[in-house]
Design a protein around this motif. Structure first.
Motif, mmCIF file in Angstrom:
data_model
loop_
_atom_site.group_PDB
_atom_site.id
_atom_site.type_symbol
_atom_site.label_atom_id
_atom_site.label_comp_id
_atom_site.label_asym_id
_atom_site.label_seq_id
_atom_site.Cartn_x
_atom_site.Cartn_y
_atom_site.Cartn_z
ATOM 1 N N ASP A 1 6.337 -48.485 -56.239
ATOM 2 C CA ASP A 1 6.592 -47.958 -55.053
ATOM 3 C C ASP A 1 7.291 -46.707 -54.866
ATOM 4 O O ASP A 1 8.211 -47.024 -53.912
ATOM 5 N N ASP A 2 7.076 -46.220 -55.119
ATOM 6 C CA ASP A 2 8.096 -44.877 -54.615
ATOM 7 C C ASP A 2 6.537 -43.677 -55.625
ATOM 8 O O ASP A 2 5.936 -44.065 -56.142
ATOM 9 N N SER B 1 1.899 -47.360 -51.687
ATOM 10 C CA SER B 1 2.794 -48.869 -51.348
ATOM 11 C C SER B 1 4.337 -47.967 -50.996
ATOM 12 O O SER B 1 5.411 -48.456 -50.921
ATOM 13 N N ALA B 2 4.167 -47.119 -51.524
ATOM 14 C CA ALA B 2 5.697 -46.279 -51.066
ATOM 15 C C ALA B 2 6.223 -46.094 -49.556
ATOM 16 O O ALA B 2 5.641 -45.651 -48.615
#
Length: 169
Positions: free
Chosen positions: A79-80, A109-110
């Motif tokens: 998520d980044d 999702s980031a």
């Protein structure tokens, strides 16, 4: 649009070490060579830095790491965003090759802010990485988990194996 984020000297040094292969390197030097490395933004979002503990060394291959490509994919945060250098070893129908691949990891999702900062800072790091032949922006695990996708970036249908694993295209 440039973000004003700086690339640290350490990041440039790691890139130069990965780019230059010393023919007369001894076994110890070869084991310490980086197969893959990740870069992230510093806590204050001012610099692009080496991400601690996020690297694969050639000395680990076959000992603690069996499949460097799959290990690399698992290192990517879900998520980044990240930047990465991957030293791909592959074989075409004619010859064996090694190429550095610059990867811009920006999963869907980031957070939007993270994607914007990383996207606007990409040119800063790319300017420091002179001579990179392959650049790959990846937006999710579906795009990167199959090694055939990387093989496609490296040479298309002429690539027959990646990291010693036949592709069986």
């Amino acid at each position: 649009m440039a973000s004003g984020i700086k690339v640290t000297d350490e990041v440039v040094a790691v890139f130069n070490d990965m780019k230059v292969r010393k023919a007369q390197a001894n076994e110890e030097e070869k084991k310490r060579r980086k197969k893959a490395v990740m870069f992230c933004l510093s806590k204050d979002n001012q610099n692009i830095v080496l991400e601690e503990g996020k690297e694969i060394l050639l000395g680990d291959l076959g000992i603690t790491i069996q499949d460097p490509y799959q290990h690399f994919v698992k290192m990517l945060p879900a998520d980044d965003c990240r930047y990465a250098l991957y030293d791909a070893t592959y074989e075409t129908k004619e010859t064996k090759k090694e190429d550095l691949v610059f990867i811009f990891w920006a999963p869907d999702s980031a957070p939007l802010k993270s994607k914007m900062i990383y996207a606007s800072s990409k040119d800063a790091i790319k300017k420091k990485f002179t001579g990179i032949k392959h650049e790959w922006q990846v937006n999710g695990l579906e795009d990167i988990k199959d090694r055939r996708t990387l093989a496609e970036k490296l040479g298309g249908a002429s690539v027959i194996s990646l990291e010693g694993t036949p592709l069986n295209l």
